[in-house]
Design an enzyme around this catalytic site. Structure first.
Site, PDB file in Angstrom:
ATOM      1  N   GLU A  68     -67.921 -16.548 -11.890  1.00  0.00           N
ATOM      2  CA  GLU A  68     -68.739 -15.414 -11.753  1.00  0.00           C
ATOM      3  C   GLU A  68     -67.911 -14.489 -10.806  1.00  0.00           C
ATOM      4  O   GLU A  68     -68.087 -13.324 -11.179  1.00  0.00           O
ATOM      5  CB  GLU A  68     -69.850 -15.737 -11.277  1.00  0.00           C
ATOM      6  CG  GLU A  68     -71.098 -16.357 -12.156  1.00  0.00           C
ATOM      7  CD  GLU A  68     -70.936 -17.951 -11.893  1.00  0.00           C
ATOM      8  OE1 GLU A  68     -71.658 -18.860 -12.593  1.00  0.00           O
ATOM      9  OE2 GLU A  68     -69.987 -18.441 -11.461  1.00  0.00           O
ATOM     10  N   PHE A  75     -84.807 -25.587  -8.456  1.00  0.00           N
ATOM     11  CA  PHE A  75     -83.643 -25.931  -8.875  1.00  0.00           C
ATOM     12  C   PHE A  75     -82.942 -24.598  -9.244  1.00  0.00           C
ATOM     13  O   PHE A  75     -83.401 -23.629 -10.021  1.00  0.00           O
ATOM     14  CB  PHE A  75     -83.478 -27.007 -10.167  1.00  0.00           C
ATOM     15  CG  PHE A  75     -82.255 -27.219 -10.912  1.00  0.00           C
ATOM     16  CD1 PHE A  75     -81.091 -27.856 -10.146  1.00  0.00           C
ATOM     17  CD2 PHE A  75     -81.869 -26.651 -12.068  1.00  0.00           C
ATOM     18  CE1 PHE A  75     -80.110 -27.920 -10.474  1.00  0.00           C
ATOM     19  CE2 PHE A  75     -80.507 -26.659 -12.637  1.00  0.00           C
ATOM     20  CZ  PHE A  75     -79.470 -27.564 -11.632  1.00  0.00           C
ATOM     21  N   GLN A  76     -81.747 -24.440  -8.664  1.00  0.00           N
ATOM     22  CA  GLN A  76     -80.876 -23.257  -8.787  1.00  0.00           C
ATOM     23  C   GLN A  76     -81.564 -21.856  -8.497  1.00  0.00           C
ATOM     24  O   GLN A  76     -81.376 -21.007  -9.033  1.00  0.00           O
ATOM     25  CB  GLN A  76     -80.291 -23.039 -10.099  1.00  0.00           C
ATOM     26  CG  GLN A  76     -79.177 -24.122 -10.566  1.00  0.00           C
ATOM     27  CD  GLN A  76     -78.385 -24.047 -11.829  1.00  0.00           C
ATOM     28  OE1 GLN A  76     -78.953 -23.336 -12.800  1.00  0.00           O
ATOM     29  NE2 GLN A  76     -77.086 -24.546 -11.845  1.00  0.00           N
ATOM     30  N   LYS A 101     -86.770 -15.936 -15.220  1.00  0.00           N
ATOM     31  CA  LYS A 101     -86.759 -16.558 -16.360  1.00  0.00           C
ATOM     32  C   LYS A 101     -87.777 -16.425 -17.388  1.00  0.00           C
ATOM     33  O   LYS A 101     -87.912 -15.980 -18.392  1.00  0.00           O
ATOM     34  CB  LYS A 101     -86.445 -17.888 -16.421  1.00  0.00           C
ATOM     35  CG  LYS A 101     -86.058 -18.435 -17.626  1.00  0.00           C
ATOM     36  CD  LYS A 101     -85.727 -19.937 -17.866  1.00  0.00           C
ATOM     37  CE  LYS A 101     -85.285 -20.802 -19.101  1.00  0.00           C
ATOM     38  NZ  LYS A 101     -84.873 -22.076 -18.942  1.00  0.00           N
ATOM     39  N   MET A 126     -49.067 -11.987   4.408  1.00  0.00           N
ATOM     40  CA  MET A 126     -49.320 -11.174   5.522  1.00  0.00           C
ATOM     41  C   MET A 126     -49.877 -11.931   6.690  1.00  0.00           C
ATOM     42  O   MET A 126     -49.480 -11.660   7.920  1.00  0.00           O
ATOM     43  CB  MET A 126     -50.637 -10.272   4.940  1.00  0.00           C
ATOM     44  CG  MET A 126     -50.749  -9.143   5.816  1.00  0.00           C
ATOM     45  SD  MET A 126     -49.400  -7.981   6.291  1.00  0.00           S
ATOM     46  CE  MET A 126     -49.848  -6.628   5.054  1.00  0.00           C
TER      47      MET A 126
END
Length: 585
Positions: free
Chosen positions: A52, A114-115, A164, A480
């Site tokens: 993502e 969940f999630q 959802k 760096m």
């Protein structure tokens, strides 16, 4: 026209209506209902990324190269939180982006389902606005408002979070919705009195500088900037985010200011008596220690975001407005002053500026150990690719060298993560830029550290037919960070060796040529200056697959000039063994 469809269909129809052409994303449980109607869309192309974060940076690259709103999509929980970094990046660099996330069903919100993640709450400080849509019938309005907010005023990211169950519900679709954003009325036209006062100061100034920021590019004001610069004859500096807004080849251009800017640009700002600040925000990387920045300068500050004016430096003439509109009004106002014979002589100023430019040109030393100079690689890449190519850089030494040693003649040809400094930006941003501008040559200039964060998106490029080219400036280290360890930590190189160089019998881990092949790309390697041009030209001759070039360079090269963090721009160092480039005059 009103139709009865599902919330998911409404989402896809809304994306089609706002003109979204591409969505970068990954499906998952909560957003899955949206992917079913997306499968049938003939107007919206979905590109399946491998992470993502890649989706978000690809949306950024798409937006920065094209000027359109970039779109990314993810599921709830970890899918959404993986978008946080690119959302923060887009917020810092004012990139127009809409992030669409799935959310658990409304009855489960707040139950640690969940999630589940409160992505609206998480991203509240790093979005221009965000929506948690509660009703299926509100989806078209949320999408329309999100695109409007992302692309108007000061651009930025907007998040739309969709439970959802509302995607699964039946609803009505009615387009266009009414945009209802009370309190959101960006000021685009500047106040005439402020314009006239700015013109007066410009006419009077003896040591003026045009301090140009990324807002000039957001406003599509490069042509107007050049007109004002040539009318006034004032020196121009372009920040890291404004590279390409004014041609590098123009005689009035002094280069980039800031921590690793040119001595001429940094010094001109310090010694100026007037800064005409256009779409810039007095960022700490430009100002150095703020209380010592441009101490004798009056400030004209034009920006579309009123919150930026006076935030870091008080403005003598604050101008709120779109920079293009500001310039369109300012040019004739300055001409009026000049026609009235109000015009300071800048001959002495230019004599001083040219002396800095001639005494301290950008340059680099060839390594004494026979290794390949990274600056040479980047310089040749820019010369061979040409001024029409799009360059997307990662973050670190290679980013600074790409800003310094590639000549930018055109706007929207330089993409980088400026404000957030996000490692891993280059490959997915280059992918998004190539999708937006398929006929353009697109190079990602990356470091071996950055490259290992998001190189999985090369699989996306290979499968989706997105033939970007990647130059990995492989110095075997987090370059760096290593430079800072050299300068400030007594050469104690704690955890900066990446083992991407082979020494003796030691293997490269990973071997970028083999990795490129495994990801469906062509892998090349270059280890000597004699082979640089031929390797770049070979990479550019391949146009049906992504190409990765491992430029194995020396580990000890440093970025110069440098203003150490927390110090004054007066203390700019042209090289490590030199005293400050200039002192009291």
């Amino acid at each position: 026209m009103t139709e009865t469809i599902t919330g998911a269909q409404s989402l896809v129809r809304s994306l089609e209506e706002v003109g979204a052409e591409v969505v970068f994303g990954i499906p998952g449980g909560a957003i899955l209902p949206a992917y079913d109607p997306l499968y049938d869309s003939t107007k919206v192309r979905h590109i399946l990324v491998r992470h993502e974060q890649g989706a978000g940076h690809a949306a950024e690259g798409y937006a920065q190269a094209s000027g359109k709103v970039g779109v990314c999509m993810a599921t709830s929980g970890p899918g959404a939180t993986n978008l946080v970094t690119p959302i923060a990046d887009a917020y810092m660099d004012s990139v127009p982006m809409v992030a669409i996330t799935g959310q658990v069903a409304r009855p489960s919100i707040g139950s640690d389902a969940f999630q589940e993640a409160d992505i609206a709450g998480i991203t509240l400080p790093i979005t221009k606005h965000n929506f948690l849509v509660q009703r299926a019938e509100d989806i078209p309005q949320a999408i329309a408002e999100a695109f409007h907010l992302a692309s108007t005023g000061r651009p930025g990211p907007v998040l739309v979070d969709l439970p959802k169950d509302i995607l699964q519900e039946t609803t009505t679709f009615d387009w266009p919705p009414r945009i209802d954003l009370p309190g959101y009325k960006p000021v685009t036209r500047p106040h005439g009195k402020q314009i006239r006062e700015a013109a007066r100061l410009i006419a009077e100034a003896r040591r003026p500088v045009l301090y140009v920021g990324g807002g000039v590019l957001k406003a599509h004001a490069s042509a107007e900037l050049r007109q004002l610069a040539e009318l006034t004859g004032i020196p121009v500096v372009t920040t890291l985010m404004a590279r390409g807004a004014f041609p590098d080849s123009h005689q009035q251009h002094l280069g980039m200011p800031g921590m690793h800017g040119s001595v001429a640009a940094v010094t001109a700002l310090q010694k100026s008596d007037l800064l005409i600040t256009l779409g810039a925000r007095f960022d700490d990387r430009v100002t150095g220690r703020l209380d010592s920045f441009a101490p004798l300068a009056k400030i004209i500050h034009a920006d579309i975001d009123p919150a930026e004016i006076g935030k870091n430096r008080e403005a003598d003439v604050p101008i709120v407005g779109d920079v293009r509109e500001v310039l369109r009004d300012l040019i004739p106002a300055v001409q009026v002053e000049f026609d009235a014979d109000h015009r300071a002589d800048l001959t002495g100023w230019w004599r001083q500026v040219d002396s800095w430019r001639e005494t301290y040109p950008l340059g680099y030393d060839q390594p004494t150990d026979g290794s390949l100079a990274p600056q040479y690689v980047i310089e040749r890449l820019g010369a061979i690719a040409g001024p029409e190519a799009i360059i997307a850089a990662g973050v670190g030494q290679h980013q600074m060298w790409a800003a310094q040693f590639i000549k930018y003649e055109n706007p929207y040809t330089w993409l980088n993560s400026g404000g957030a400094g996000t490692m891993g930006y280059a490959v997915p941003a280059a992918m998004g830029a190539k999708v937006a501008m398929p006929d353009k040559l697109v190079w990602a200039v990356d470091g071996d550290g950055c490259f290992q964060m998001t190189n999985q998106e090369l699989a996306t490029c290979a499968i989706e037919g997105i033939p970007i080219k990647v130059a990995v400036i492989n110095n075997g280290n987090l370059g760096m960070v290593r430079q800072w360890q050299t300068l400030f930590y007594e050469q104690r190189y704690s955890n900066t060796n990446l083992s991407t160089h082979s020494k003796g019998s030691k293997q490269r881990v990973p071997d970028f040529v083999k990795l490129a092949d495994a990801l469906g790309c062509i892998g090349l390697r270059c280890e000597s200056a004699e082979d640089v041009d031929a390797t770049i030209e070979k990479a550019m001759s391949i146009n049906d697959q992504p190409v990765v070039v491992d430029f194995t360079v020396g580990a000890d090269a440093m970025v110069w000039p440098m203003v150490a963090a927390g110090t004054s721009n007066d203390d700019i160092l042209a090289a490590r063994d030199l005293r400050p480039a200039f002192g009291d005059e």
